[in-house]
Design a protein around this motif. Structure first.
Motif, mmCIF file in Angstrom:
data_model
loop_
_atom_site.group_PDB
_atom_site.id
_atom_site.type_symbol
_atom_site.label_atom_id
_atom_site.label_comp_id
_atom_site.label_asym_id
_atom_site.label_seq_id
_atom_site.Cartn_x
_atom_site.Cartn_y
_atom_site.Cartn_z
ATOM 1 N N ILE A 103 0.835 -1.206 0.000
ATOM 2 C CA ILE A 103 0.000 0.000 0.000
ATOM 3 C C ILE A 103 0.865 1.248 0.000
ATOM 4 N N GLU A 104 1.914 1.245 0.846
ATOM 5 C CA GLU A 104 2.822 2.391 0.899
ATOM 6 C C GLU A 104 3.502 2.606 -0.444
ATOM 7 N N THR A 105 3.890 1.518 -1.103
ATOM 8 C CA THR A 105 4.528 1.621 -2.423
ATOM 9 C C THR A 105 3.564 2.226 -3.436
ATOM 10 N N LEU A 106 2.298 1.753 -3.393
ATOM 11 C CA LEU A 106 1.289 2.270 -4.315
ATOM 12 C C LEU A 106 1.006 3.749 -4.058
ATOM 13 N N ARG A 107 0.954 4.123 -2.783
ATOM 14 C CA ARG A 107 0.724 5.529 -2.444
ATOM 15 C C ARG A 107 1.860 6.407 -2.969
ATOM 16 N N ALA A 108 3.084 5.891 -2.812
ATOM 17 C CA ALA A 108 4.231 6.658 -3.306
ATOM 18 C C ALA A 108 4.161 6.800 -4.820
ATOM 19 N N GLU A 109 3.734 5.724 -5.484
ATOM 20 C CA GLU A 109 3.627 5.768 -6.949
ATOM 21 C C GLU A 109 2.528 6.743 -7.383
ATOM 22 N N VAL A 110 1.407 6.718 -6.666
ATOM 23 C CA VAL A 110 0.317 7.657 -6.982
ATOM 24 C C VAL A 110 0.788 9.096 -6.792
ATOM 25 N N LYS A 111 1.519 9.333 -5.720
ATOM 26 C CA LYS A 111 2.049 10.675 -5.442
ATOM 27 C C LYS A 111 2.992 11.119 -6.553
ATOM 28 N N ARG A 112 3.841 10.195 -7.026
ATOM 29 C CA ARG A 112 4.797 10.528 -8.079
ATOM 30 C C ARG A 112 4.057 10.860 -9.376
ATOM 31 N N LEU A 113 3.038 10.084 -9.697
ATOM 32 C CA LEU A 113 2.293 10.287 -10.926
ATOM 33 C C LEU A 113 1.528 11.617 -10.873
ATOM 34 N N ARG A 114 0.990 11.935 -9.704
ATOM 35 C CA ARG A 114 0.281 13.206 -9.553
ATOM 36 C C ARG A 114 1.236 14.384 -9.769
#
Length: 227
Positions: free
Chosen positions: A208-219
């Motif tokens: 989940i933390e990895t996905l959140r970081a990826e979402v943040k990067r994409l945003r």
């Protein structure tokens, strides 16, 4: 659990099990020999002991059957209770000793010879019994043997069953001392299952933390493109 190292088993889906690994008792050589003893004892009693008025027949057949059946039942019950397994194996050993004495008493009563030591007949029979444990190996010989030969073969098998059972019970005793019984296995299984669940939760949290970081990067990328 106080220094007991419990090895728990698992189902195919990875769930821990409190059951011990099943013993296929029909593959145990001392069980196979106990079955041979049961068959030989029935033949011996039918040929050489009175069919009526002699309790020895029932005693011998029952002792032979008890040996075989208690090995089978003990091995099956051992999945859930090592205590019951060891108790039943002990009964099997006692029944086997009783049968041994009955054969020895027969030879004494009839003035026959018990073979042992540096005796060629004993050595040949001992070697045959040592390397053969299934009834089909013995069956062709039985019709050709007299009472002294049959009794000595049974005595030889009784000694071999006793030796193997004694070693097997000792190994089970050591295993029980090291691992404990069903309560220890239940505790170990629950602890391992909890630990597994913790590992799953930890892995999911990391994902989940990895996905959140990826979402943040994409945003951030999207915001940069929009500017």
């Amino acid at each position: 659990m106080d220094n007991k190292q419990v090895n728990v088993n698992h189902y195919k889906d990875g769930t821990t099990s409190v059951l011990r690994k099943a013993v296929v008792f029909t593959e145990l050589r001392f069980y196979q020999r106990s079955d041979v003893l049961y068959q030989i004892t029935q033949i011996f009693c039918q040929r050489y002991l009175p069919q009526y008025g002699d309790r020895t027949v029932d005693q011998m057949v029952q002792a032979a059957r008890s040996t075989k059946q208690n090995i089978a039942e003990g091995s099956s019950d051992g999945q859930t209770s090592m205590e019951v397994e060891m108790k039943l194996l002990g009964i099997a050993r006692g029944s086997n000793k009783e049968l041994l004495e009955d054969y020895q008493d027969y030879l004494k009563r009839k003035g026959k010879v018990e073979w042992f030591g540096k005796n060629q007949r004993f050595e040949r029979m001992h070697d045959f019994c040592k390397y053969h444990s299934k009834y089909e190996d013995y069956q062709p010989l039985l019709s050709k043997m007299n009472d002294e030969e049959l009794a000595n073969m049974a005595i030889c098998l009784c000694h071999q069953v006793d030796k193997a059972l004694t070693s097997y019970i000792e190994r089970k005793d050591r295993e029980f001392t090291t691992e404990g019984g069903i309560r220890e296995r239940m505790t170990a299984a629950r602890l391992e299952q909890r630990e597994t669940q913790k590992q799953i939760i930890a892995r999911q949290q990391k994902e989940i933390e990895t996905l959140r970081a990826e979402v943040k990067r994409l945003r951030a990328l999207l915001d940069g493109d929009a500017g």
